[in-house]
Design a protein around this motif. Sequence first.
Motif, PDB file in Angstrom:
ATOM      1  N   THR A 221      -3.655   0.780  -6.630  1.00 11.85           N
ATOM      2  CA  THR A 221      -3.458   2.077  -5.985  1.00 11.85           C
ATOM      3  C   THR A 221      -2.855   1.921  -4.589  1.00 11.85           C
ATOM      4  OG1 THR A 221      -5.771   2.017  -5.243  1.00 11.85           O
ATOM      5  CG2 THR A 221      -5.295   3.198  -7.274  1.00 11.85           C
ATOM      6  N   GLN A 222      -3.140   0.820  -3.905  1.00 11.65           N
ATOM      7  CA  GLN A 222      -2.578   0.587  -2.571  1.00 11.65           C
ATOM      8  C   GLN A 222      -1.088   0.276  -2.642  1.00 11.65           C
ATOM      9  OE1 GLN A 222      -3.181  -3.074   0.141  1.00 11.65           O
ATOM     10  NE2 GLN A 222      -4.807  -1.674   0.795  1.00 11.65           N
ATOM     11  N   VAL A 223      -0.689  -0.484  -3.652  1.00 13.63           N
ATOM     12  CA  VAL A 223       0.718  -0.849  -3.800  1.00 13.63           C
ATOM     13  C   VAL A 223       1.583   0.398  -4.016  1.00 13.63           C
ATOM     14  CG1 VAL A 223       2.354  -1.983  -5.368  1.00 13.63           C
ATOM     15  CG2 VAL A 223       0.337  -3.203  -4.576  1.00 13.63           C
ATOM     16  N   ARG A 224       1.047   1.397  -4.710  1.00 13.98           N
ATOM     17  CA  ARG A 224       1.810   2.623  -4.943  1.00 13.98           C
ATOM     18  C   ARG A 224       2.237   3.280  -3.640  1.00 13.98           C
ATOM     19  NH1 ARG A 224      -2.398   5.523  -9.118  1.00 13.98           N
ATOM     20  NH2 ARG A 224      -2.274   4.006 -10.815  1.00 13.98           N
ATOM     21  N   GLU A 225       1.396   3.190  -2.616  1.00 21.10           N
ATOM     22  CA  GLU A 225       1.644   3.875  -1.355  1.00 21.10           C
ATOM     23  C   GLU A 225       2.537   3.082  -0.417  1.00 21.10           C
ATOM     24  OE1 GLU A 225      -2.237   4.522   0.162  1.00 21.10           O
ATOM     25  OE2 GLU A 225      -2.873   5.831  -1.498  1.00 21.10           O
ATOM     26  N   GLN A 226       2.807   1.812  -0.751  1.00 18.29           N
ATOM     27  CA  GLN A 226       3.641   0.991   0.114  1.00 18.29           C
ATOM     28  C   GLN A 226       5.110   1.423   0.032  1.00 18.29           C
ATOM     29  OE1 GLN A 226       3.017  -3.075  -1.042  1.00 18.29           O
ATOM     30  NE2 GLN A 226       0.985  -3.195  -0.119  1.00 18.29           N
ATOM     31  N   LYS A 227       5.776   1.370   1.173  1.00 21.35           N
ATOM     32  CA  LYS A 227       7.200   1.689   1.213  1.00 21.35           C
ATOM     33  C   LYS A 227       8.015   0.408   1.076  1.00 21.35           C
ATOM     34  CE  LYS A 227       6.614   5.832   4.036  1.00 21.35           C
ATOM     35  NZ  LYS A 227       6.991   6.555   5.282  1.00 21.35           N
ATOM     36  N   ASP A 228       9.239   0.562   0.606  1.00 18.01           N
ATOM     37  CA  ASP A 228      10.122  -0.587   0.427  1.00 18.01           C
ATOM     38  C   ASP A 228      10.918  -0.797   1.709  1.00 18.01           C
ATOM     39  OD1 ASP A 228       9.544  -1.071  -2.428  1.00 18.01           O
ATOM     40  OD2 ASP A 228      10.441   0.899  -2.678  1.00 18.01           O
ATOM     41  N   PRO A 229      10.598  -1.841   2.475  1.00 16.57           N
ATOM     42  CA  PRO A 229      11.260  -2.028   3.771  1.00 16.57           C
ATOM     43  C   PRO A 229      12.755  -2.311   3.646  1.00 16.57           C
ATOM     44  CG  PRO A 229       9.938  -3.944   3.203  1.00 16.57           C
ATOM     45  CD  PRO A 229       9.608  -2.890   2.197  1.00 16.57           C
TER      46      PRO A 229
END
Length: 269
Positions: A221-229
């Motif tokens: 669930t945390q990975v879903r919220e990460q943005k692609d730098p």
Amino acid sequence: MTRITAWRRHPLARYAVLIFALALVGMVYAAFVQAGKPADAALAAGKVDDVAEGKSLFVQHCSSCHGMNAEGTATGPTLVGVGAAAVDFQMSTGRMPAADPGAQAPRKPLAKWVTPQAISQIGAYVQSLGGGPQVPGKEQVDPAGGDAGKGGELFRANCIQCHNWAGAGGALTRGKYAPDLNQASPTQIYEAMITGPQAMPVFNDTTITPEEKQSMIAYITQVREQKDPGGFGLGRIGPVTEGLVAWIAGLSALALAAIWITAKKRQKS
């Protein structure tokens, strides 16, 4: 006393005593197990009506593939022993009831009659047939209670071969595939691990503990919220796709540049 002494010296006396002792131990053990752990969650909770309603719904909507008593048919496996968790996963994701028999049932919108209550009732009926994994409680699937760092380690060790590091999914053999996890709820992720749907193996509590499962849910669930730098993530499918896009975009840019330069030279001449 003579008869008792003679009986004790009989060659079969030791076997009779052993059988009696084993039977006594078995009865005591069964009494403690029944007192400490209900055999069936639905019946223990007093929801006998749910089992009856679940059987009625099962006969109407599921028996054509799974049999009148969930014994299985040529088009559907037996459901005896799969547990309520398997029912909740398959029905809440829209995979069941299946629209078409195929290599793998896809996730799809729920049918009108498939409500949370209907899913719970069918799950109670299936649970009553032979036990099996039960639907996890909210405290078991709360991402806040897990360690995302530890969950990431476990996910990379056990899941990325099929689901990709970010849970984007991927192709398998014989028309099967590992689905995208971005649409899955924490409960569905937990249920998938304990029931092993489709081509997925079962990760029971001896393989991955409930606490570790909760940490894996926290990571997913945390990975879903990460943005692609780096910009557009291209679905996070992986380096093959990124390399292909880079080659196509790069070569196309070079070809267009060459055409533009050539056209300019012709105009000057």
